[in-house]
Motif scaffolding. Structure first.
Motif, PDB file in Angstrom:
ATOM      1  N   CYS A 147     -67.808 -59.773 -67.787  1.00  0.00           N
ATOM      2  CA  CYS A 147     -66.834 -59.154 -66.875  1.00  0.00           C
ATOM      3  C   CYS A 147     -66.662 -59.922 -65.566  1.00  0.00           C
ATOM      4  O   CYS A 147     -65.883 -59.513 -64.702  1.00  0.00           O
ATOM      5  N   ARG A 148     -67.358 -61.027 -65.407  1.00  0.00           N
ATOM      6  CA  ARG A 148     -67.450 -61.674 -64.087  1.00  0.00           C
ATOM      7  C   ARG A 148     -66.080 -62.005 -63.495  1.00  0.00           C
ATOM      8  O   ARG A 148     -65.834 -61.777 -62.326  1.00  0.00           O
ATOM      9  N   ASN A 149     -65.198 -62.543 -64.274  1.00  0.00           N
ATOM     10  CA  ASN A 149     -63.907 -62.979 -63.726  1.00  0.00           C
ATOM     11  C   ASN A 149     -62.764 -62.030 -64.043  1.00  0.00           C
ATOM     12  O   ASN A 149     -61.603 -62.388 -63.941  1.00  0.00           O
ATOM     13  N   LYS A 150     -63.094 -60.791 -64.409  1.00  0.00           N
ATOM     14  CA  LYS A 150     -62.055 -59.835 -64.810  1.00  0.00           C
ATOM     15  C   LYS A 150     -61.543 -58.987 -63.645  1.00  0.00           C
ATOM     16  O   LYS A 150     -60.538 -58.286 -63.789  1.00  0.00           O
ATOM     17  N   ASN A 151     -62.254 -58.998 -62.517  1.00  0.00           N
ATOM     18  CA  ASN A 151     -61.836 -58.229 -61.352  1.00  0.00           C
ATOM     19  C   ASN A 151     -61.563 -56.758 -61.702  1.00  0.00           C
ATOM     20  O   ASN A 151     -60.527 -56.199 -61.341  1.00  0.00           O
ATOM     21  N   LEU A 152     -62.483 -56.145 -62.383  1.00  0.00           N
ATOM     22  CA  LEU A 152     -62.335 -54.757 -62.830  1.00  0.00           C
ATOM     23  C   LEU A 152     -62.562 -53.795 -61.664  1.00  0.00           C
ATOM     24  O   LEU A 152     -63.247 -54.135 -60.704  1.00  0.00           O
ATOM     25  N   PRO A 153     -61.989 -52.577 -61.744  1.00  0.00           N
ATOM     26  CA  PRO A 153     -62.206 -51.603 -60.649  1.00  0.00           C
ATOM     27  C   PRO A 153     -63.680 -51.208 -60.527  1.00  0.00           C
ATOM     28  O   PRO A 153     -64.411 -51.176 -61.522  1.00  0.00           O
TER      29      PRO A 153
END
Ligand SMILES: [Zn+2]
Length: 320
Positions: A147-153
């Motif tokens: 998830c590192r570069n996904k900019n998730l909420p």
């Protein structure tokens, strides 16, 4: 970048200038002290006092759901009964409540932990992870930074640290380099983060603890590096087991140490820590035994092992 964190931890440089040994014992209140935790408490206490240092007790209750009612008082009463009195750290005393009996209590420091977390996040050093446990298991033993570069909420997510940030392209993560969780999805801060913040804020110069924590040391020193702060010295004491691999723990119902008759267990623990115990020690008071132990403490005599096997009679396992 480190500059920003140095400001956040400005207290620490003041403490280090005092050049005084500062040690700590940090039990979690998931039950009373058992013989294995007595050994760790004694080791850290004697090492601090033999170095004319301060010795703090920190209640590591960050995992609040696992706390056992009354355990904090049981632990502190046991330390007193075994002759170990703790120092009060004036630098963190504003966090103390009367019930804390002069000990730093992690659950009173949530705002401090959030302050550090927010700063890490502002520097893009953390990210939200929405992976389920099942998904993580499928990815292998260690988290690969999915998830590192996904900019998730950030809501309803675990917060992970961008570990090994000098080599962020590395995908073949191992335990020490994986982006580990610093705040859990349920909102609890992770031990790995708060133990480092606490040790920095208390100006701890040496951590003496059980060998079971040894595998986490690299993660902790990498956090120090990120914050631009020199890590403390780490010393790991042998674990007490009833047979190889079976360490005494609250989880396997190790018997509580006897605060009404402390001398036998105190002397046994000192013997296991390599002190030159003689029979006449039993005739002394607990306070005099501790004074004697401080004077005779020598880390060169510690057993050169990560595990000490003691007889089963010392324990009562309900599950064995
Ligand atoms: Zn993820």
């Amino acid at each position: 970048m480190s500059h920003t964190f140095t400001n956040l931890f400005s207290n620490q440089s003041t403490l280090l200038k005092q050049a005084q040994y500062r040690g700590r014992f940090a039990p979690s209140p998931s039950g009373p002290l058992h013989f294995g935790s007595l050994l760790t408490a004694l080791g850290s206490y004697l090492q601090a006092k033999a170095n004319h240092g301060l010795w703090f007790v920190r209640i590591e209750d960050i995992d609040k759901p696992r706390e056992q009612f009354g355990a904090v008082d049981q632990i502190l009463d046991a330390l007193s009964a075994f002759g170990m009195s703790w120092d009060i750290d004036p630098n963190t005393s504003e966090d103390l409540a009367p019930a804390d009996r002069g000990c730093l209590v992690q659950t009173r420091r949530l705002r401090r932990y959030q302050e550090i977390l927010d700063t890490l996040h502002a520097h893009n050093l953390t990210y939200a992870c929405h992976c389920s446990r099942k998904k993580i298991r499928q990815m292998g033993a260690n988290y690969t930074g999915y998830c590192r570069n996904k900019n998730l909420p950030l809501t309803d997510a675990a917060i992970r640290i961008c570990n090994d940030h000098v080599n962020a392209t590395k995908t073949n993560s191992d335990f020490n380099h994986e982006d580990y969780i610093i705040k859990r999805r349920d909102g609890l801060f992770a031990y790995q983060l708060v133990v480092v913040i606490d040790d920095i804020d208390q100006g701890i110069t040496e951590v003496v603890r059980g060998a079971d924590i040894l595998p986490l040391t690299t993660r902790q020193t990498s956090l120090y590096k990120l914050f631009g702060i020199t890590p403390p010295n780490y010393m790991h004491l042998p674990l007490v087991s009833t047979k190889p691999g079976f360490k005494l723990s609250k989880q396997n119902h190790a018997r509580a140490i006897d605060i009404n008759n402390p001398k036998p267990e105190l002397i046994q623990a000192l013997t296991l820590l390599g002190l030159p115990v003689q029979q006449d020690l039993m005739l002394k008071s607990v306070a005099d035994i501790i004074t004697w132990a401080v004077a005779h403490w020598d880390i060169a005599n510690l057993p050169d092992t990560t595990e000490i096997i003691i007889s089963e009679q010392k324990t009562s396992f309900s599950s064995l």
